[in-house]
Motif scaffolding. Structure first.
Motif, mmCIF file in Angstrom:
data_model
loop_
_atom_site.group_PDB
_atom_site.id
_atom_site.type_symbol
_atom_site.label_atom_id
_atom_site.label_comp_id
_atom_site.label_asym_id
_atom_site.label_seq_id
_atom_site.Cartn_x
_atom_site.Cartn_y
_atom_site.Cartn_z
ATOM 1 N N SER A 1 -1.922 2.703 -10.753
ATOM 2 C CA SER A 1 -1.391 1.554 -9.829
ATOM 3 C C SER A 1 -2.352 0.469 -9.413
ATOM 4 N N ARG A 2 -1.741 -0.671 -9.475
ATOM 5 C CA ARG A 2 -2.509 -1.775 -8.802
ATOM 6 C C ARG A 2 -2.140 -1.936 -7.198
ATOM 7 N N LYS A 3 -1.444 -1.272 -6.791
ATOM 8 C CA LYS A 3 -1.154 -0.985 -5.207
ATOM 9 C C LYS A 3 -2.124 0.337 -4.926
ATOM 10 N N CYS B 1 -10.761 -0.141 -11.323
ATOM 11 C CA CYS B 1 -10.212 1.061 -12.040
ATOM 12 C C CYS B 1 -10.412 1.026 -13.275
ATOM 13 N N GLU B 2 -10.310 -0.385 -13.941
ATOM 14 C CA GLU B 2 -10.383 -0.563 -15.333
ATOM 15 C C GLU B 2 -11.800 -0.792 -15.713
ATOM 16 N N VAL C 1 1.012 -1.282 0.029
ATOM 17 C CA VAL C 1 0.031 0.082 0.034
ATOM 18 C C VAL C 1 0.890 1.243 -0.088
ATOM 19 N N ILE C 2 0.582 2.270 -0.630
ATOM 20 C CA ILE C 2 1.369 3.604 -0.911
ATOM 21 C C ILE C 2 0.469 4.778 -0.234
ATOM 22 N N ILE C 3 1.002 5.560 0.374
ATOM 23 C CA ILE C 3 0.468 6.623 1.197
ATOM 24 C C ILE C 3 1.237 7.904 0.652
ATOM 25 N N ILE C 4 0.512 9.023 -0.056
ATOM 26 C CA ILE C 4 0.967 10.014 -0.263
ATOM 27 C C ILE C 4 0.545 11.263 0.634
ATOM 28 N N ALA D 1 -5.121 -10.533 -4.133
ATOM 29 C CA ALA D 1 -6.659 -10.048 -4.259
ATOM 30 C C ALA D 1 -6.704 -8.561 -4.210
ATOM 31 N N ILE D 2 -5.893 -7.785 -3.750
ATOM 32 C CA ILE D 2 -5.849 -6.588 -3.340
ATOM 33 C C ILE D 2 -5.520 -5.986 -4.917
ATOM 34 N N ARG D 3 -4.544 -6.421 -5.548
ATOM 35 C CA ARG D 3 -4.294 -5.880 -6.433
ATOM 36 C C ARG D 3 -5.371 -6.502 -7.839
ATOM 37 N N ALA D 4 -5.922 -7.446 -7.804
ATOM 38 C CA ALA D 4 -7.156 -7.683 -8.536
ATOM 39 C C ALA D 4 -8.330 -6.905 -8.360
#
Length: 262
Positions: A97-99, A216-217, A51-54, A207-210
């Motif tokens: 991003s898939r993350k 999104c897609e 997971v990414i936080i900005i 499962a997160i990425r899927a």
């Protein structure tokens, strides 16, 4: 991790925190945008990060917008297109991003900052934050995706009003419009974003990425195509070691220990 001038990377277990640190207002000049692009790509490609936080440095600013002097100079020198297209490409990379990407908005979030916010998948916002696309007041329009993402997320009428008036939103109004997951007290934004990230990171990485991909897609497709994408992702996951572990843990009444692998 590579040291960059205006974007700092911190890794907490499986969570990457990117902090935009460009005093005094964390405005996007060319170097800051370049640093964000490179830093995001670095953590996105790190297999250990789930997971990414900005966020923005300090208590007052997420990102106050673009560096107006640099933007004006780029326009005068015929370099405006390159600057705008690079910013669009950076935010498109974040959105694609898939993350999962969480914006932790600690303060002022305007112009290019709002466009970064709109490209993130989830948003935690300080009750003291102010958000908006005030470019109309400068005789220009949002150029890093604001006209497109804001409209898709809240509808034509409200996006038109926000962009054409340049009026700012407070955190409560942004939440009412569906732009914000949660509004918290000032000083608690990063803690709340981390809590959300930790909860997500405890789930299976496949499962997160899927899930992110399907959501999104799928939004860009007709419903029938989105449903087919969902089937494809689900069928693939059913054969994974993560799914086998999830099923076994459920039957055995224990927490799953996902390996994030097929």
């Amino acid at each position: 991790m590579t040291e960059r001038q205006f974007v700092k990377i911190d890794i907490h277990e499986r969570i990457a925190i990117l902090t935009i640190d460009h005093p005094p207002a964390n405005a996007f000049n060319g170097q800051t945008m370049s640093d964000l692009n490179a830093a995001f790509w670095e953590v996105h490609e790190d297999a250990a990060v789930k997971v990414i936080i900005i966020t923005g440095a300090g208590p007052r600013f997420f990102v106050a917008g673009a560096d107006i002097k640099e933007l004006a100079a780029a326009g005068a020198q015929g370099q405006g297109r390159a600057m705008i297209e690079f910013g669009q490409a950076t935010f498109a990379m974040i959105e694609a991003s898939r993350k999962p990407v969480i914006a932790a908005v600690n303060g002022v979030c305007l112009g290019g900052g709002m466009e970064l916010f709109l490209s993130c998948h989830m948003r935690i916002v300080s009750s003291a934050a102010r958000l908006g696309q005030p470019e109309i007041n400068l005789g220009i329009i949002p150029g890093w995706g604001g006209t497109q993402r804001l409209t898709r997320q809240i509808g034509v009428a409200r996006a038109m009003e926000i962009i054409l008036t340049g009026d700012l939103l407070d955190a409560a109004e942004a939440q009412r419009l569906g732009l914000v997951n949660k509004v918290v007290e000032p000083g608690k934004v990063l803690d709340e974003a981390l809590a959300l990230a930790v909860k997500i990171a405890s789930k299976g990485g496949l499962a997160i990425r899927a899930s992110v991909k399907a959501i999104c897609e799928g939004l860009k497709m007709p419903l029938a195509d989105g449903l087919k994408l969902e089937v494809d992702e689900m069928v693939a996951l059913l054969g994974s070691s993560d799914a086998r572990e999830g099923f076994s843990a459920f039957v055995e009444k224990r927490p799953p220990q996902f390996s994030d692998s097929w």
